[in-house]
Design a protein around this motif. Structure first.
Motif, mmCIF file in Angstrom:
data_model
loop_
_atom_site.group_PDB
_atom_site.id
_atom_site.type_symbol
_atom_site.label_atom_id
_atom_site.label_comp_id
_atom_site.label_asym_id
_atom_site.label_seq_id
_atom_site.Cartn_x
_atom_site.Cartn_y
_atom_site.Cartn_z
ATOM 1 N N PHE A 44 3.117 8.415 -18.394
ATOM 2 C CA PHE A 44 2.114 7.930 -17.441
ATOM 3 C C PHE A 44 1.008 7.188 -18.190
ATOM 4 C CE2 PHE A 44 3.951 11.552 -15.113
ATOM 5 C CZ PHE A 44 4.252 10.935 -13.909
ATOM 6 N N GLY A 45 0.397 6.229 -17.518
ATOM 7 C CA GLY A 45 -0.669 5.455 -18.137
ATOM 8 C C GLY A 45 -1.982 6.215 -18.176
ATOM 9 N N GLY A 46 -2.960 5.629 -18.854
ATOM 10 C CA GLY A 46 -4.273 6.237 -18.956
ATOM 11 C C GLY A 46 -5.150 5.881 -17.766
ATOM 12 N N CYS A 47 -6.122 6.747 -17.482
ATOM 13 C CA CYS A 47 -7.032 6.530 -16.355
ATOM 14 C C CYS A 47 -8.223 5.680 -16.793
ATOM 15 C CB CYS A 47 -7.520 7.877 -15.822
ATOM 16 S SG CYS A 47 -8.765 7.754 -14.521
ATOM 17 N N THR A 48 -8.521 4.645 -16.009
ATOM 18 C CA THR A 48 -9.707 3.824 -16.271
ATOM 19 C C THR A 48 -10.665 3.855 -15.082
ATOM 20 O OG1 THR A 48 -8.409 1.891 -15.545
ATOM 21 C CG2 THR A 48 -8.581 2.275 -17.914
ATOM 22 N N ASN A 49 -10.536 4.880 -14.242
ATOM 23 C CA ASN A 49 -11.463 5.122 -13.133
ATOM 24 C C ASN A 49 -11.606 3.934 -12.185
ATOM 25 O OD1 ASN A 49 -12.333 7.856 -13.655
ATOM 26 N ND2 ASN A 49 -13.402 7.061 -15.469
ATOM 27 N N THR A 50 -10.489 3.313 -11.836
ATOM 28 C CA THR A 50 -10.553 2.233 -10.851
ATOM 29 C C THR A 50 -10.711 2.788 -9.439
ATOM 30 O OG1 THR A 50 -8.137 2.170 -10.587
ATOM 31 C CG2 THR A 50 -9.109 0.746 -12.287
ATOM 32 N N GLY A 51 -10.291 4.035 -9.209
ATOM 33 C CA GLY A 51 -10.450 4.664 -7.912
ATOM 34 C C GLY A 51 -9.359 4.358 -6.906
ATOM 35 N N GLU A 52 -8.356 3.572 -7.293
ATOM 36 C CA GLU A 52 -7.273 3.257 -6.357
ATOM 37 C C GLU A 52 -6.480 4.502 -5.970
ATOM 38 O OE1 GLU A 52 -6.677 0.414 -4.827
ATOM 39 O OE2 GLU A 52 -8.424 -0.459 -5.801
ATOM 40 N N CYS A 53 -6.433 5.468 -6.868
ATOM 41 C CA CYS A 53 -5.673 6.695 -6.602
ATOM 42 C C CYS A 53 -6.261 7.470 -5.423
ATOM 43 C CB CYS A 53 -5.636 7.578 -7.846
ATOM 44 S SG CYS A 53 -7.270 7.959 -8.548
ATOM 45 N N ALA B 171 -0.392 3.659 -6.797
ATOM 46 C CA ALA B 171 -1.552 2.821 -6.519
ATOM 47 C C ALA B 171 -2.296 2.415 -7.787
ATOM 48 C CB ALA B 171 -2.515 3.546 -5.580
ATOM 49 N N CYS B 172 -2.222 3.234 -8.816
ATOM 50 C CA CYS B 172 -2.994 2.991 -10.040
ATOM 51 C C CYS B 172 -2.441 1.792 -10.799
ATOM 52 C CB CYS B 172 -2.952 4.233 -10.933
ATOM 53 S SG CYS B 172 -3.824 4.019 -12.500
ATOM 54 N N PRO B 173 -3.284 0.837 -11.193
ATOM 55 C CA PRO B 173 -2.790 -0.313 -11.965
ATOM 56 C C PRO B 173 -2.260 0.087 -13.336
ATOM 57 C CG PRO B 173 -5.203 -0.313 -11.849
ATOM 58 C CD PRO B 173 -4.736 0.737 -10.900
ATOM 59 N N ASN B 174 -2.633 1.281 -13.796
ATOM 60 C CA ASN B 174 -2.148 1.771 -15.085
ATOM 61 C C ASN B 174 -0.993 2.761 -14.939
ATOM 62 O OD1 ASN B 174 -4.385 0.385 -16.233
ATOM 63 N ND2 ASN B 174 -5.676 2.172 -15.885
ATOM 64 N N GLY B 175 -0.631 3.102 -13.713
ATOM 65 C CA GLY B 175 0.411 4.099 -13.503
ATOM 66 C C GLY B 175 -0.013 5.473 -13.993
ATOM 67 N N SER B 176 -1.283 5.813 -13.812
ATOM 68 C CA SER B 176 -1.800 7.093 -14.278
ATOM 69 C C SER B 176 -1.564 8.196 -13.258
ATOM 70 C CB SER B 176 -3.307 6.980 -14.554
ATOM 71 O OG SER B 176 -3.861 8.246 -14.866
ATOM 72 N N SER B 177 -1.344 9.410 -13.763
ATOM 73 C CA SER B 177 -1.183 10.575 -12.886
ATOM 74 C C SER B 177 -2.359 11.537 -13.012
ATOM 75 C CB SER B 177 0.124 11.305 -13.212
ATOM 76 O OG SER B 177 0.097 11.839 -14.532
ATOM 77 N N MET B 178 -3.497 11.017 -13.424
ATOM 78 C CA MET B 178 -4.665 11.877 -13.655
ATOM 79 C C MET B 178 -5.120 12.580 -12.379
ATOM 80 S SD MET B 178 -6.038 12.143 -16.765
ATOM 81 C CE MET B 178 -7.828 12.093 -16.766
ATOM 82 N N LEU B 179 -5.038 11.932 -11.230
ATOM 83 C CA LEU B 179 -5.492 12.578 -9.995
ATOM 84 C C LEU B 179 -4.596 13.769 -9.665
ATOM 85 C CD1 LEU B 179 -7.714 12.243 -7.820
ATOM 86 C CD2 LEU B 179 -5.970 11.185 -6.382
ATOM 87 N N PHE B 180 -3.303 13.601 -9.814
ATOM 88 C CA PHE B 180 -2.364 14.708 -9.577
ATOM 89 C C PHE B 180 -2.638 15.872 -10.519
ATOM 90 C CE2 PHE B 180 1.563 16.670 -11.183
ATOM 91 C CZ PHE B 180 1.980 17.352 -10.039
ATOM 92 N N VAL B 181 -2.729 15.583 -11.812
ATOM 93 C CA VAL B 181 -2.954 16.644 -12.796
ATOM 94 C C VAL B 181 -4.306 17.300 -12.586
ATOM 95 C CG1 VAL B 181 -3.161 17.154 -15.262
ATOM 96 C CG2 VAL B 181 -1.434 15.532 -14.465
ATOM 97 N N ALA C 36 0.834 -1.196 0.000
ATOM 98 C CA ALA C 36 0.000 0.000 0.000
ATOM 99 C C ALA C 36 0.875 1.255 0.000
ATOM 100 C CB ALA C 36 -0.925 0.016 1.211
ATOM 101 N N PRO C 37 0.664 2.180 -0.929
ATOM 102 C CA PRO C 37 1.414 3.432 -0.894
ATOM 103 C C PRO C 37 1.193 4.162 0.427
ATOM 104 C CG PRO C 37 0.303 3.188 -3.013
ATOM 105 C CD PRO C 37 -0.204 2.086 -2.117
ATOM 106 N N HIS C 38 2.247 4.538 1.090
ATOM 107 C CA HIS C 38 2.249 5.203 2.395
ATOM 108 C C HIS C 38 1.812 4.293 3.539
ATOM 109 C CE1 HIS C 38 3.355 9.168 0.988
ATOM 110 N NE2 HIS C 38 2.319 9.243 0.181
ATOM 111 N N GLY C 39 1.510 3.039 3.260
ATOM 112 C CA GLY C 39 1.175 2.131 4.341
ATOM 113 C C GLY C 39 -0.308 1.904 4.539
#
Length: 249
Positions: free
Chosen positions: A211-220, A168-178, A73-76
């Protein structure tokens, strides 16, 4: 507590890494996670071994430098908590703790647990600014901002750029940051002059960084220590569509 630390060791970006086990005794439950790593490094130095490299700065949950994956888990395991604010009382005597760096092609490993997150800096440089007149500070109430807009901007401005969303993203997306950076500037009057060029520039740079594309998994959003909402991604998509139809650089 007695703990087994299974830590990713990698001497450099091109080197082959591996997980190495370390035994640590007498760990106080009141230690922060980074203090525990400090104790480990002191022990390694005294034993003539190379200490574990990890990134850190403020240790107050503000700078976002201390990111690492803890037991997957990122950050624990605690929500809304950065690694530096995670305390060892979260764990139990005899636990095995697996510690790894962020896993993303856009965040290459520098050494051990430290990764290069300068891709985020380049995304910010591509559009994370506003045009303001130089000179003395303006009057505090010279530009009125509706309370809902101010709250929305502040909520997204809390992003510390740690990269947990990418890890956390399975796609390695940075959409939440951007989306957080676009949202907190685009909803304010000060951010309107660059509204279209900002979102176009930042999304284009995000894609260029790999960075990968976002598929709205919500893990971010689950991993975000500041609770940036997933609605910000929807707002980014709307802003990008609007800018694509009205203005291209």
């Amino acid at each position: 507590m007695k703990l087994t630390l299974r830590i990713w060791r990698q001497s450099g970006p091109e080197a082959k890494g591996t997980l190495v086990d370390y035994q640590l005794d007498d760990v106080s439950p009141d230690m922060s996670f980074l203090e525990m790593l400090d104790v480990l490094n002191e022990k390694l130095i005294l034993d003539g071994e190379i200490p574990v490299t990890f990134d850190h700065d403020c240790r107050e949950g503000i700078c976002g430098a201390c990111g690492m994956v803890i037991n997957g888990a990122p950050h624990g395991p605690q929500t809304l908590t950065t690694t530096c604010q995670l305390h060892m009382r979260t764990f139990s005597d005899g636990d095995v703790i697996v510690i790894e760096p962020w896993r993303s092609a856009a965040f290459p490993v520098v050494k051990d647990l430290m990764v290069d997150r300068s891709a985020f800096d380049r995304i910010i440089q591509s559009g994370g600014y506003v045009s303001v007149a130089t000179g003395s500070a303006p009057e505090a109430h010279s530009q009125l901002v509706p309370k809902p807009d101010a709250d929305l901007a502040f909520e997204n401005a809390e992003c510390i750029g740690c990269g947990a969303c990418v890890a956390a993203c399975p796609n390695g997306s940075s959409m939440l940051f951007v989306s957080a950076k676009v949202s907190h500037l685009n909803v304010l009057p000060q951010g309107q002059p660059e509204r279209e060029t900002r979102v176009l520039g930042m999304v284009e740079q995000m894609d260029a960084e790999g960075f990968g594309g976002c598929t709205n998994t919500g893990e971010c959003t689950n991993a975000c220590p500041k609770g940036i909402p997933q609605e910000s991604i929807a707002r980014l998509n709307r802003e990008y569509l609007r800018a694509s139809l009205t203005r291209r650089r």
